[in-house]
Design an enzyme around this catalytic site. Structure first.
Site, PDB file in Angstrom:
ATOM      1  N   ASP A   1       0.821  -1.209   0.000  1.00 49.15           N
ATOM      2  CA  ASP A   1       0.000   0.000   0.000  1.00 49.15           C
ATOM      3  C   ASP A   1       0.862   1.269   0.000  1.00 49.15           C
ATOM      4  O   ASP A   1       2.073   1.219   0.286  1.00 49.15           O
ATOM      5  CB  ASP A   1      -0.904  -0.025   1.243  1.00 49.15           C
ATOM      6  CG  ASP A   1      -2.250   0.633   0.989  1.00 49.15           C
ATOM      7  OD1 ASP A   1      -2.340   1.474   0.085  1.00 49.15           O
ATOM      8  OD2 ASP A   1      -3.212   0.302   1.718  1.00 49.15           O
TER       9      ASP A   1
ATOM     10  N   ASP B   1     -10.737   1.682  -3.368  1.00 47.12           N
ATOM     11  CA  ASP B   1     -11.317   1.286  -2.077  1.00 47.12           C
ATOM     12  C   ASP B   1     -12.833   1.198  -2.169  1.00 47.12           C
ATOM     13  O   ASP B   1     -13.481   0.744  -1.231  1.00 47.12           O
ATOM     14  CB  ASP B   1     -10.941   2.300  -0.988  1.00 47.12           C
ATOM     15  CG  ASP B   1      -9.595   1.971  -0.372  1.00 47.12           C
ATOM     16  OD1 ASP B   1      -9.072   0.878  -0.637  1.00 47.12           O
ATOM     17  OD2 ASP B   1      -9.059   2.817   0.372  1.00 47.12           O
TER      18      ASP B   1
HETATM   19  C1  GLA Z   1      -5.825   1.616   2.098  1.00 50.18           C
HETATM   20  C2  GLA Z   1      -6.173   0.464   1.182  1.00 50.18           C
HETATM   21  C3  GLA Z   1      -7.206  -0.405   1.842  1.00 50.18           C
HETATM   22  C4  GLA Z   1      -6.696  -0.916   3.172  1.00 50.18           C
HETATM   23  C5  GLA Z   1      -6.306   0.258   4.040  1.00 50.18           C
HETATM   24  C6  GLA Z   1      -5.629  -0.203   5.311  1.00 50.18           C
HETATM   25  O1  GLA Z   1      -6.879   2.492   2.213  1.00 50.18           O
HETATM   26  O2  GLA Z   1      -6.614   0.930  -0.040  1.00 50.18           O
HETATM   27  O3  GLA Z   1      -7.526  -1.488   0.999  1.00 50.18           O
HETATM   28  O4  GLA Z   1      -5.588  -1.753   2.943  1.00 50.18           O
HETATM   29  O5  GLA Z   1      -5.414   1.141   3.364  1.00 50.18           O
HETATM   30  O6  GLA Z   1      -5.234   0.849   6.105  1.00 50.18           O
END
Ligand code: GLA
Length: 725
Positions: free
Chosen positions: A474, A544
């Site tokens: 990430d 997301d």
């Molecule tokens: C980001 C990612 C999510 C998740 C969160 C965790 O927003 O896109 O899928 O992994 O971080 O903090």
């Protein structure tokens, strides 16, 4: 030989699968002649364009007009009568900013040489044209690569100081491409968090259309892509160009409508906040730009990119291979989990065909109960949640015959973390200023090798010691306070590019050390979805927002450039956490299964009935996976323009296809919808299982099929189409 030089005409002809690119030498200037559908190698000198008169009329000799001021140049430079967007500007020791690199030679290489620190497409016959400014010793190499299996040309420039004094690059773009005329519309993919890659089209005009990022990441605001659509073209018809930059840091792409009604494309590394010191003997390598052409509309352009990126950019170890079907705990638990809870989720998917468990954020650091603490402490497993560390969890997952995936965010660090307390100088900041926090973290200074070494060692150890099979990588903030303690003052404006080199070095060293681990890219959803990241990560978390309806828009926009296999798409819980919508599991699976797939929910709540349902969807996914990973995508309905979203995916041999037809809101006035199929063989007969009918490709493509949807929102139909004897 895909690249030929006609010495008498001084003309270069470069052929891709169905495209030709041609330019010639005009008084030692490389003059663009043509890029478009494949044509024979005839004399194209009649395509020379002379300029319009204006106050910018400049002569350097006895000529009546300046032949080079309006030249369809392959490299526009500044200060000698050409007022269009320059590709490069270099400041010489005297302080002047002029350069006039002229042709000195060329080479045709059977294989493109690897770039030093930047990702790029592999292989391909390559032409290198050498240019030199004799007065200053400034040299330029223009690279052109073509492939016989796709309709793109890859271009880049290398700038070299072959003089005796220090020079400063004030702009160092990758390419100039002059297109004929100005009858174009410009397409960009803009967005934001949970609204990535929306399509926006504006008419080309006189002056400059520019899209860029100053964020040190390609970002969700504007993807590093520009479509140039001949006016009147559409998804299936017309000449369309696409420019896609293989770079993830601050970039710019421009289309300039000139006074003589031509269109100049250019861009590369953003020259805002950029100066590069070039000592004698040094080179500056620009990122590669991939330029697709199709005479079959936007859909044809997308297929050209999909082929190019699948065949030459994405790691061949994974690109065509069956992907894991994951269960990720993020939306199921967020930070609130322990071993028992995770075990229940893992047990919950037994027998469903889900084969990989991904443990998301929250497993590390002493007290990571939310985003505010512990980021960067990969060496500490949270003892409150996983008292025995990661190994017992890994062993449990493996004992179930599943693979173990783990979340990291290596590029950033939280202020409240061991890492920051031990190495307070690792975070990017300017002395005396409080660094900007993004999601309560700071960016690490990846321009520094010692910072990267620390991360490589720490992350690799966690992967190795816990038998990790899959990594979700990430990146949840963009850089602020761009400054490096590792650079002298006169090199600070090199930061954005050096940061990109640092990111790629980090990717490379961790990924190469773990060749069997599949790495998924992610950036606060899909905010770093670009070809450079795809070079390292065969799949990227697309957004997301995994609400099925929203995903039709996001996945459609993403497919403009990127193949379905690159998009990670999950089935989420309902009511959806972003939108509160409640589409059925079948609909959510139908949309999420148009990519690399998985589930993102609390599977411990699965009943036997749901488990059986999920098993069915996963079996169906596996049956179509080869089409999804390797097929040709035909987009039949654009959800940005109607309630319908339709993908037809056809195998390369045209023997198999799947049609996924989705209808969002139920607009009762128009319950049935026509589908004219595409890409099939008109002379083959196809069995359409769900219609219990056999039809020729000609009928399916010309007469088509009609569908009537159920009277509720968010519904779909799926058809399997197979050639029969
Ligand atoms: C980001 C990612 C999510 C998740 C969160 C965790 O927003 O896109 O899928 O992994 O971080 O903090």
């Amino acid at each position: 030989m895909s690249i030929q030089y006609h010495a008498e005409r001084k003309c270069f002809y470069l052929d891709g699968k169905d495209v030709t690119y041609a330019f010639r030498l005009f008084e030692k200037h490389p003059e663009h002649l043509y890029y478009g559908k494949k044509i024979p190698h005839e004399d194209l000198n009649h395509l020379h364009i002379t300029g319009a008169l204006s106050t910018g009329w400049i002569a350097f000799g006895e000529e009546e007009t300046c032949p080079r001021c309006h030249l369809q140049s392959e490299l526009i430079t500044y200060g000698r009568g050409d007022y269009r967007e320059p590709c490069v500007q270099v400041q010489n020791a005297a302080g002047d900013r002029l350069s006039e690199p002229l042709y000195v030679g060329h080479e045709i290489l059977p294989e493109k040489p690897r770039m030093k620190g930047l990702p790029s497409m592999a292989g391909g016959e390559t032409l290198v044209v050498h240019l030199r400014d004799d007065l200053t010793g400034f040299e330029v190499d223009l690279y052109y690569t073509v492939y016989d299996d796709c309709d793109v040309i890859a271009r880049r420039a290398v700038y070299r100081n072959a003089g005796n004094d220090t020079k400063f690059l004030r702009r160092a773009y990758s390419f100039t491409l002059p297109l004929r005329g100005n009858n174009y519309d410009i397409l960009s993919l803009h967005g934001a968090w949970v609204r990535e890659r929306r399509m926006e089209t504006i008419p080309m005009h006189h002056g400059v259309v520019s899209i860029d990022s100053k964020k040190h990441s390609s970002s969700d605001e504007l993807n590093p892509f520009m479509g140039v659509l001949t006016r009147g073209s559409d998804e299936h018809h017309g000449n369309v160009y696409g420019v896609s930059l293989v770079y993830s840091s601050s970039y710019v792409l421009k289309a300039e409508g000139t006074m003589n009604d031509q269109t100049i494309l250019t861009g590369g590394v953003n020259d805002f906040d950029f100066t590069w010191k070039l000592e004698p003997g040094e080179e500056f390598e620009t990122p590669e730009v991939v330029i697709a052409f199709s005479s079959e509309g936007l859909g044809g352009m997308s297929r050209a990119f999909h082929d190019a990126y699948r065949n030459h950019l994405i790691n061949p170890r994974f690109v065509r291979k069956s992907r894991p079907i994951v269960i990720n705990n993020w939306e199921g638990t967020y930070f609130d989990f322990n071993f028992e809870k995770l075990k229940a989720i893992i047990d919950g998917v037994e027998g469903t065909g889900i084969d990989t468990f991904v443990l998301d954020d929250g497993w590390f650091g002493e007290n990571r109960v939310d985003e505010k603490t512990g980021l960067g402490d990969w060496h500490i497993v949270n003892q409150n949640k996983l008292p025995g560390g990661l190994k017992p969890l890994a062993d449990y997952i493996h004992s179930k015959g599943m693979k173990f995936g783990l979340w990291f965010e290596p590029e950033n660090v939280g202020p409240d973390s061991d890492l920051n307390r031990t190495h307070p100088d690792f975070a990017i900041r300017v002395e005396g200023r409080k660094p900007g926090l993004g999601r309560w973290t700071m960016s690490l200074d990846l321009t520094r090798k010692d910072v990267r070494d620390y991360l490589v060692e720490t992350v690799n150890r966690v992967i190795r010691e816990n038998d990790i099979d899959y990594v979700k990588w990430d990146y949840n903030r963009c850089v602020t306070d761009p400054y490096s303690l590792g650079l002298p003052a006169d090199r600070q404006a090199e930061f954005a590019y050096r940061y990109a080199l640092g990111v790629y070095d980090l990717f490379e060293r961790i990924i190469n050390a773990n060749p069997d681990v599949i790495f998924e890219g992610c950036a606060g959803g899909g905010s770093r979805f670009d070809p450079a990241v795809l070079h390292y990560f065969p799949q990227i978390w697309t957004s997301d927002n995994s609400d099925a309806e929203e995903r039709t828009l996001i996945q459609y926009g993403t497919s403009i450039v990127y193949p379905l296999s690159s998009m990670s798409c999950h089935v989420s819980d309902i009511p959806h956490h972003n939108t509160n919508r409640t589409p059925s599991m079948a609909t959510r699976a139908a949309i999420a299964h148009l990519g690399a797939t998985g589930y993102e929910l609390d599977a411990s709540k699965f009943t036997d009935e749901i488990r059986a349902e999920v098993a069915g969807y996963n079996a169906e996914y596996r049956a179509c996976e080869d089409l999804i990973l390797n097929g040709d995508l035909y987009r039949l309905d654009n959800p940005m323009e109607s309630p319908f979203f339709t993908y037809l995916i056809v195998s390369k041999d045209k023997n198999e296809a799947v049609l996924v037809a989705y209808r969002g809101l139920d607009r009762l006035g128009n319950p049935s919808h026509e589908y004219l199929l595409r890409g099939l063989d008109p002379n083959k007969n196809y069995r359409v299982e769900e219609l219990d009918k056999t039809m020729s490709g000609a009928v399916l493509m010309n007469a088509g099929i009609y569908l009537r949807f159920a009277h509720y929102d968010f519904t779909f139909k799926k058809f399997h189409i197979k050639a029969v004897d």
